[in-house]
Design an enzyme around this catalytic site. Structure first.
Site, PDB file in Angstrom:
ATOM      1  N   HIS A   1      11.965  -5.779 -11.067  1.00  0.00           N
ATOM      2  CA  HIS A   1      12.144  -5.143  -9.813  1.00  0.00           C
ATOM      3  C   HIS A   1      12.993  -3.668 -10.095  1.00  0.00           C
ATOM      4  CE1 HIS A   1      11.094  -8.667  -7.521  1.00  0.00           C
ATOM      5  NE2 HIS A   1      11.857  -9.399  -8.238  1.00  0.00           N
TER       6      HIS A   1
ATOM      7  N   GLY B   1      15.591  -2.436  -8.834  1.00  0.00           N
ATOM      8  CA  GLY B   1      16.996  -2.631  -8.776  1.00  0.00           C
ATOM      9  C   GLY B   1      17.441  -3.774  -9.740  1.00  0.00           C
ATOM     10  N   CYS B   2      16.650  -3.882 -10.820  1.00  0.00           N
ATOM     11  CA  CYS B   2      17.014  -5.373 -11.554  1.00  0.00           C
ATOM     12  C   CYS B   2      18.409  -5.142 -12.245  1.00  0.00           C
ATOM     13  CB  CYS B   2      15.776  -5.203 -12.746  1.00  0.00           C
ATOM     14  SG  CYS B   2      16.242  -4.005 -14.309  1.00  0.00           S
ATOM     15  N   GLY B   3      18.972  -6.013 -12.532  1.00  0.00           N
ATOM     16  CA  GLY B   3      20.317  -6.171 -13.036  1.00  0.00           C
ATOM     17  C   GLY B   3      20.221  -6.916 -14.393  1.00  0.00           C
TER      18      GLY B   3
ATOM     19  N   CYS C   1      18.266  -8.500 -15.990  1.00  0.00           N
ATOM     20  CA  CYS C   1      16.960  -9.111 -15.986  1.00  0.00           C
ATOM     21  C   CYS C   1      16.295  -9.609 -17.431  1.00  0.00           C
ATOM     22  CB  CYS C   1      16.074  -8.139 -15.603  1.00  0.00           C
ATOM     23  SG  CYS C   1      15.954  -6.517 -16.210  1.00  0.00           S
TER      24      CYS C   1
END
Length: 261
Positions: free
Chosen positions: A108, A110-112, A114
């Site tokens: 995504h 806005g990945c964190g 991941c």
């Protein structure tokens, strides 16, 4: 080989306006992109549909699946109703299978954290042997002052990020844009690697805040500094210190602030 009919980078949308005739706005396209190797899917990213060869190669380099000096036989791009596939055709021996199988990326924009299997992987890059360049405030200001003119997609949409490679004196040499800030940086890394410039002296400029994943990915380059439009997070600073990467940003009053290292 590049497939046909890639989506446009932006969509023309009618919007309400204070005048009688109304107006139009170009809205940034967010598109599913599957990246794989030799016909086998690896991950799916939500990305801007441009410079996808750079995105695929750069992601593979920044995630340690390919070395920066790897040279794919081909990068095949095909577009379907569901999205676009980018297949890197390369000798199996060039692929770091451990990195390929240990990470399942959730791509995504806005990945964190991941796909990271353990917290120890946050420090995987290790201390870097970076050039101790004295990048002046004037060089940083020069890059800041010129980045907007190089953000052609953002001028239309006002909603995408840019990653720029700058010379030690602040001349912007390369720019890549994407709806995701880490995607933009991967595109830049892919461009640098393909051009044989991955270890060139200079710094990375991002039109975003400084997050840990940007520090992590910048470690794949020879950058002496990561310069961002807004402040870093605490984890970004910790990781930057671990890999000897200086962080610079704009502080109160617009002045250049140096953090870490």
């Amino acid at each position: 080989m590049t497939g046909l009919n890639l989506p446009q980078a932006s969509l023309d949308v009618a919007i309400a306006s204070t005048d009688a005739e109304g107006s139009h706005w170009a809205i940034a396209t967010e598109h599913p992109v599957e990246i794989g190797f030799n016909g086998r899917a690896w991950t799916v990213m939500m990305a801007s549909p441009g410079d996808l060869e750079d995105l695929a190669f750069g992601l593979a380099v920044s995630e340690g699946v390919l070395n920066a000096d790897a040279r794919p036989d081909a990068i095949e791009i095909m577009t379907y109703a569901e999205g676009t596939t980018v297949d890197i055709r390369i000798a199996a021996k060039a692929i770091n299978g451990d990195r390929l199988t240990r990470r399942t990326l959730d791509g995504h924009t806005g990945c964190g954290l991941c796909g990271i299997e353990s917290l120890a992987e946050l420090h995987a890059p290790g201390p870097g042997q970076r050039r101790a360049l004295n990048i002046s405030d004037a060089a940083i200001e020069r890059a800041f002052n010129n980045i907007s003119d190089r953000q052609t997609l953002n001028q239309q949409t006002h909603s995408v990020h840019a990653a720029a490679w700058c010379s030690p004196v602040g001349v912007i040499e390369f720019v890549r844009e994407d709806v995701g800030r880490h995607n933009a940086l991967d595109k830049l890394i892919g461009l640098l690697a393909a051009a044989g410039r991955i270890e060139a002296p200079g710094f990375v400029l991002m039109s975003s805040r400084c997050s840990y994943e940007l520090v992590y990915k910048t470690a794949a380059t020879g950058a002496s500094a990561l310069v961002t439009l807004s402040a870093p997070t605490s984890l970004a600073l910790q990781l930057a210190d671990a890999i000897n990467l200086q962080i610079l940003t704009r502080g109160p009053g617009g002045r250049v602030v140096r953090l870490g290292v």
